[in-house]
Enzyme design. Sequence first.
Site, PDB file in Angstrom:
ATOM      1  N   CYS A 128       0.735  -1.064   0.110  1.00  0.00           N
ATOM      2  CA  CYS A 128       0.032   0.192  -0.033  1.00  0.00           C
ATOM      3  C   CYS A 128       0.952   1.226  -0.052  1.00  0.00           C
ATOM      4  CB  CYS A 128      -1.014   0.127   1.320  1.00  0.00           C
ATOM      5  SG  CYS A 128      -1.989   1.503   1.484  1.00  0.00           S
ATOM      6  N   CYS A 131      -0.205   4.066   2.061  1.00  0.00           N
ATOM      7  CA  CYS A 131       0.108   4.137   3.666  1.00  0.00           C
ATOM      8  C   CYS A 131       1.306   4.027   4.116  1.00  0.00           C
ATOM      9  CB  CYS A 131      -0.269   2.562   3.998  1.00  0.00           C
ATOM     10  SG  CYS A 131      -2.007   1.867   3.665  1.00  0.00           S
ATOM     11  N   ASP A 132       2.213   3.850   3.253  1.00  0.00           N
ATOM     12  CA  ASP A 132       3.778   3.637   3.858  1.00  0.00           C
ATOM     13  C   ASP A 132       4.713   4.393   3.071  1.00  0.00           C
ATOM     14  OD1 ASP A 132       2.561   1.776   5.539  1.00  0.00           O
ATOM     15  OD2 ASP A 132       2.970   0.030   4.179  1.00  0.00           O
TER      16      ASP A 132
END
Lengths: 304, 110
Positions: A128, A131-132
């Site tokens: 993701c 997300c990261d």
Amino acid sequence: MYDVAIIGAGPAGLNAAIYARRKNLSVIILANEIGGEVAEAGEIENYLGFKSITGAELAKKFEEHAKKFNPDFVFDYVKEVQEEGDHFKIIGSKEYEARTVIVATGRIHRRLEIPGEQEFVGKGVSYCVTCDAPFFQDKVVAVVGGGNTAVTSAQFLSKIAKKVYLIHRRDKFRADEIEVEKAKKMENIEFILDSIVVEIKGEKIVKSIMVKNVKSGEVKEIPVNGVFINIGEIANSTFLDNMVNLNERGEIIVDELCRTNKPGIFAAGDVTNIRDKQIITAAAQGAIAAISAYDYINEKAYKN
Amino acid sequence: MDEEEIKRLLAQRAMKKLDIARRAREIVIEVITSPGCPYCPRAVEMAKRLTEKYGVVSRELSTSTPEGMEKAARHHIMGTPTVLINDEVVFIGVPEFDKFEEEIRRRLHV
């Protein structure tokens, strides 16, 4: 006992909730997350009513819209659905009962299944980008895949990371040409084609990847801090495999009214065998599934 | 059972409750999140549920804050959500609630 238990809170699940609540059915939504895959998308330009909106914003709007109609909402991980006489028992960390079930669990990230992948999840391996990405400021990363997600991920990361390798097993991309061209123009993206990642190495965190050229057979080690794996998705249906018919890809087989082979269980969105995995088609199927659930409940009440 | 014994048992039970409450205040859950993470709200919600149930301390640390990034760097965290209990990484990704609760109960000795 609820009239409808909706499993999943992406566009299909949330739209099903709106339609079911507006028909005055009692609704519980059971989900791991809100927004589904939509929330991970970058810029969306093909959802009617929004000329351009980020996935996260669109997901937020879906959530607010669904919550306006006050469905019960529980974060839970559904492990199993069981038939109990004339209704269903949905088993997560708690148990829930409902007359009908709408499965809208979407898809989950496909894994490479290579050494080091599992070990370094959250330590450099990610599925993701939204997300990261913040962890890779001025770092070197690899993106694996050839679809739109992989190519747009590489573009997104090129603005944060120092260097981005885009690794694809073929020499042609499945991604839209317009996106590939955009990526090619970005100076810090390097394309590694006809190549697969065979191992992820590290010590506590990711340090390098072993990349094999599938044409020459040559294997080389490339130092990276992170690996983003965007090689597609698989239907999130395994918790139901004894309950409803799935196709060879693991997708739930539904008819045009979103009915599965099991009366009372409906499915909508990317988890089904629908051809197009689009936000708008998922939302539309959610509406159809909710109306079908309503009809099912009424027909049953009439019979008894 | 005479009155004295009942009183003693009740006092013992009250002491045990106080003991758990005292231990709970020393347990700190931290959830590392990022603004673009659709899975993170669920982990945060679980931590809040455990706070309500046991009185443990919980807080969210976002990668959009220096504090969050500093914490992540110190623990080699490169993914969200990540759950720390008393400064130790316990879950990477969204935990199953049962397992999360078990980690708390174990530390509370209940």
